[in-house]
Design a protein around this motif. Structure first.
Motif, short mmCIF file in Angstrom:
data_model
loop_
_atom_site.label_atom_id
_atom_site.label_comp_id
_atom_site.label_asym_id
_atom_site.label_seq_id
_atom_site.Cartn_x
_atom_site.Cartn_y
_atom_site.Cartn_z
N GLY A 104 -9.03 0.07 -11.01
CA GLY A 104 -9.00 -1.27 -11.89
C GLY A 104 -9.42 -2.43 -11.60
N ALA A 105 -9.88 -2.56 -10.25
CA ALA A 105 -10.52 -3.84 -9.57
C ALA A 105 -11.28 -3.45 -8.26
CB ALA A 105 -9.56 -4.97 -9.52
N ARG A 106 -11.91 -4.18 -7.99
CA ARG A 106 -12.54 -3.84 -6.30
C ARG A 106 -11.52 -4.21 -5.20
NH1 ARG A 106 -14.50 -7.62 -2.69
NH2 ARG A 106 -14.12 -9.18 -4.32
N LEU A 107 -11.30 -3.08 -4.22
CA LEU A 107 -10.61 -3.24 -3.13
C LEU A 107 -11.50 -4.19 -2.06
CD1 LEU A 107 -8.03 -2.67 -1.46
CD2 LEU A 107 -9.32 -0.72 -0.97
N ASP A 108 -11.00 -5.53 -1.88
CA ASP A 108 -11.98 -6.07 -1.13
C ASP A 108 -11.59 -5.78 0.36
OD1 ASP A 108 -9.99 -8.09 0.25
OD2 ASP A 108 -9.69 -8.44 -1.85
N ASP A 109 -12.12 -6.06 1.47
CA ASP A 109 -12.54 -5.53 2.71
C ASP A 109 -11.29 -6.02 3.50
OD1 ASP A 109 -14.78 -4.37 2.31
OD2 ASP A 109 -15.83 -6.07 3.32
N GLU A 110 -10.70 -7.25 3.24
CA GLU A 110 -9.60 -8.03 3.97
C GLU A 110 -8.36 -7.30 3.53
OE1 GLU A 110 -7.30 -10.37 6.35
OE2 GLU A 110 -9.36 -9.87 6.36
N LEU A 111 -8.36 -6.87 2.39
CA LEU A 111 -7.06 -6.12 1.88
C LEU A 111 -7.03 -4.90 2.40
CD1 LEU A 111 -4.50 -6.09 0.18
CD2 LEU A 111 -5.84 -5.60 -1.79
N ALA A 112 -8.17 -4.10 2.40
CA ALA A 112 -8.40 -2.65 3.17
C ALA A 112 -7.79 -2.77 4.34
CB ALA A 112 -9.57 -2.37 2.73
N ARG A 113 -8.42 -3.94 5.34
CA ARG A 113 -7.89 -4.05 6.52
C ARG A 113 -6.65 -4.14 6.70
NH1 ARG A 113 -6.25 -7.50 9.87
NH2 ARG A 113 -6.62 -9.12 8.35
N ARG A 114 -6.00 -4.91 5.97
CA ARG A 114 -4.44 -5.32 6.21
C ARG A 114 -3.78 -3.97 5.89
NH1 ARG A 114 -3.76 -9.76 1.92
NH2 ARG A 114 -1.55 -9.16 2.30
N ALA A 115 -4.19 -3.40 4.94
CA ALA A 115 -3.49 -1.88 4.47
C ALA A 115 -3.20 -0.90 5.74
CB ALA A 115 -4.10 -1.18 3.15
N ALA A 116 -4.51 -0.91 6.37
CA ALA A 116 -4.70 0.20 7.47
C ALA A 116 -4.11 -0.31 8.57
CB ALA A 116 -6.38 0.25 7.79
N ASP A 117 -3.85 -1.70 8.66
CA ASP A 117 -3.20 -2.03 10.09
C ASP A 117 -1.60 -1.79 9.83
OD1 ASP A 117 -5.50 -3.12 11.14
OD2 ASP A 117 -5.15 -5.30 10.74
N ALA A 118 -1.19 -2.00 8.55
CA ALA A 118 0.08 -1.39 7.98
C ALA A 118 0.42 -0.13 8.04
CB ALA A 118 0.39 -2.30 6.92
N GLY A 119 -0.58 0.73 8.33
CA GLY A 119 -0.44 2.42 8.16
C GLY A 119 -0.39 2.67 6.82
N VAL A 120 -0.82 2.02 6.01
CA VAL A 120 -1.25 2.47 4.59
C VAL A 120 -2.38 3.12 4.44
CG1 VAL A 120 -0.84 1.60 2.20
CG2 VAL A 120 0.53 0.52 3.74
N HIS A 121 -2.41 4.13 3.66
CA HIS A 121 -3.72 4.80 3.49
C HIS A 121 -4.08 4.66 2.01
CE1 HIS A 121 -5.91 8.81 2.73
NE2 HIS A 121 -7.01 8.06 3.21
N ALA A 122 -4.81 3.56 1.98
CA ALA A 122 -5.30 3.00 0.51
C ALA A 122 -6.96 3.85 0.30
CB ALA A 122 -5.56 1.53 0.66
N VAL A 123 -6.94 4.17 -0.70
CA VAL A 123 -8.08 4.88 -1.20
C VAL A 123 -8.85 4.18 -2.31
CG1 VAL A 123 -9.37 7.06 -1.97
CG2 VAL A 123 -7.44 7.28 -0.31
N SER A 124 -10.05 3.67 -2.12
CA SER A 124 -10.75 2.75 -3.14
C SER A 124 -11.41 3.73 -3.95
CB SER A 124 -11.58 1.86 -2.51
OG SER A 124 -12.49 1.20 -3.33
N SER A 125 -11.13 3.74 -5.32
CA SER A 125 -11.65 4.59 -6.32
C SER A 125 -12.45 3.66 -7.27
CB SER A 125 -10.58 5.17 -7.23
OG SER A 125 -10.01 4.33 -7.96
N TYR A 126 -13.56 4.15 -7.68
CA TYR A 126 -14.68 3.68 -8.57
C TYR A 126 -14.65 4.56 -10.02
CZ TYR A 126 -19.07 2.26 -11.18
OH TYR A 126 -19.83 1.97 -12.12
N GLY A 127 -14.72 3.92 -11.14
CA GLY A 127 -14.43 4.78 -12.34
C GLY A 127 -14.04 3.90 -13.46
N MET A 128 -14.00 4.49 -14.72
CA MET A 128 -13.62 3.77 -16.00
C MET A 128 -13.22 4.85 -16.81
SD MET A 128 -17.58 3.53 -16.56
CE MET A 128 -17.68 3.20 -14.81
N SER A 129 -12.62 4.25 -17.90
CA SER A 129 -12.36 5.09 -19.25
C SER A 129 -13.08 6.48 -19.40
CB SER A 129 -12.03 4.47 -20.31
OG SER A 129 -10.83 3.67 -20.25
#
Length: 327
Positions: A104-129
């Motif tokens: 739905g929107a870009r996953l910025d580097d800072e949010l990705a880092r915070r997720a990783a530090d919290a043990g959350v496996h976030a996968v950034s996806s790119y696509g559209m309808s």
């Protein structure tokens, strides 16, 4: 099937985004393919981290197929940011998933880092309808999908996930597809040395100030790298001298007072930086952009708002952002 193959096999899904958008529809489709009914988070009154945690407990505790996992959900970055800021219970719930697909929107580097530090496996996806939701995960296309850069570094996609066209609009179909059948998107990209795709932003979000082209997404990434910035949107405003001048709307990261309950979601009036602190923050943000992208990319105007205006799940309404500067 390609999503399950990339993430770790069929599993249980939590529906936490609107099902009338392609991202939510794909969650239902994946759950159907996995043979396990999805757990549904009621977001009719908005997204609440405590409700997400409760729905996650339901997902993990329910009997039936894939009761041992893997567990998946799909969110927009704003939802993930709220979970990480809401306290231990919400973070623990997010970390219970084998993967959280972000779209739905870009996953910025800072949010990705915070997720990783919290043990959350976030996968950034790119696509559209047009590609049946995300078809590129963490920069690499799913099985059966191909990516290339066309004229002007426009991102082009091919594969079985593509739409056959636009209903009753052969003119739009002819415009969107190349002669050899690739979908020509409205996004600009580049490739890292490892072959992963970098989405620089939409073509109409490329800013041209003083003859220098600046990607709005790059400026936003620099701004959100600051610890006091939760979100940012960058737009171009008409300028007689420069052609366009760069302006940024900032959502500051709230400071949680000691007496506040982090899980409540409430913010006291003093949670955000006081007006006298804004000047210092302005200079720090401009310096950060200058260091990363050069002088031409530095926003000439900065405004602070409680939340970014949205149009669709996670998509910023840039017209509304421009209107902020008309006051």
């Amino acid at each position: 099937r390609a999503t399950h193959s990339r993430l770790g096999g069929p599993g249980r899904w939590l529906l936490a985004t609107p099902a009338n958008y392609v991202g939510g529809l794909q969650v239902l489709t994946r759950a159907q393919l996995a043979g396990a009914a999805p757990t549904t988070l009621d977001i009719a009154e908005g997204f609440r981290p405590d409700a997400f945690a409760a729905a996650t407990r339901d997902l993990v505790g329910a009997p039936g197929p894939h009761s041992e996992g893997p567990y998946y959900t799909a969110l927009v970055p704003t939802q993930l940011a709220r979970l990480l800021a809401a306290g231990p219970e919400a973070v623990e719930a997010a970390a219970a998933y084998d993967a959280i697909v972000l779209g739905g929107a870009r996953l910025d580097d800072e949010l990705a880092r915070r997720a990783a530090d919290a043990g959350v496996h976030a996968v950034s996806s790119y696509g559209m309808s047009e590609t049946a939701s995300g078809c590129v995960y963490d920069g690499f296309p799913l099985e059966g999908v191909s990516v290339r850069l066309g004229e002007g570094d426009r991102i082009e996609l091919s594969g079985a996930t593509l739409t056959h066209g636009y209903r009753l609009r052969p003119d739009l179909t002819a415009k969107a597809f190349t002669a050899d059948g690739w979908l020509s998107t409205n996004d600009v990209g580049s490739f890292h040395d490892d072959g992963s795709l970098v989405v620089l932003g939409r073509i109409d979000d490329m800013l041209n100030t003083g003859g220098v082209k600046v990607p709005a997404a790059g400026v936003e990434a620099a701004l959100t790298a600051h610890s006091q910035v939760r979100a940012a949107c960058v737009v171009a405003l008409p300028d007689v001298e420069w052609g366009e001048r760069i302006a940024a709307v900032i959502v500051p990261e709230p400071a949680v007072p000691e007496s506040a309950d982090p899980a409540s979601g409430d913010e006291a009036p003093g949670d955000r930086p006081p007006p006298q602190a804004r000047g210092d923050l302005d200079e720090e943000l401009r310096a950060l952009v200058r260091e990363r992208l050069g002088r031409a990319a530095v926003p000439k105007l900065l405004r602070y708002v409680p939340e970014l205006p949205l149009i669709g799940p996670g998509k910023v309404d840039r017209a509304a952002v421009r209107a902020v500067f008309e006051d």
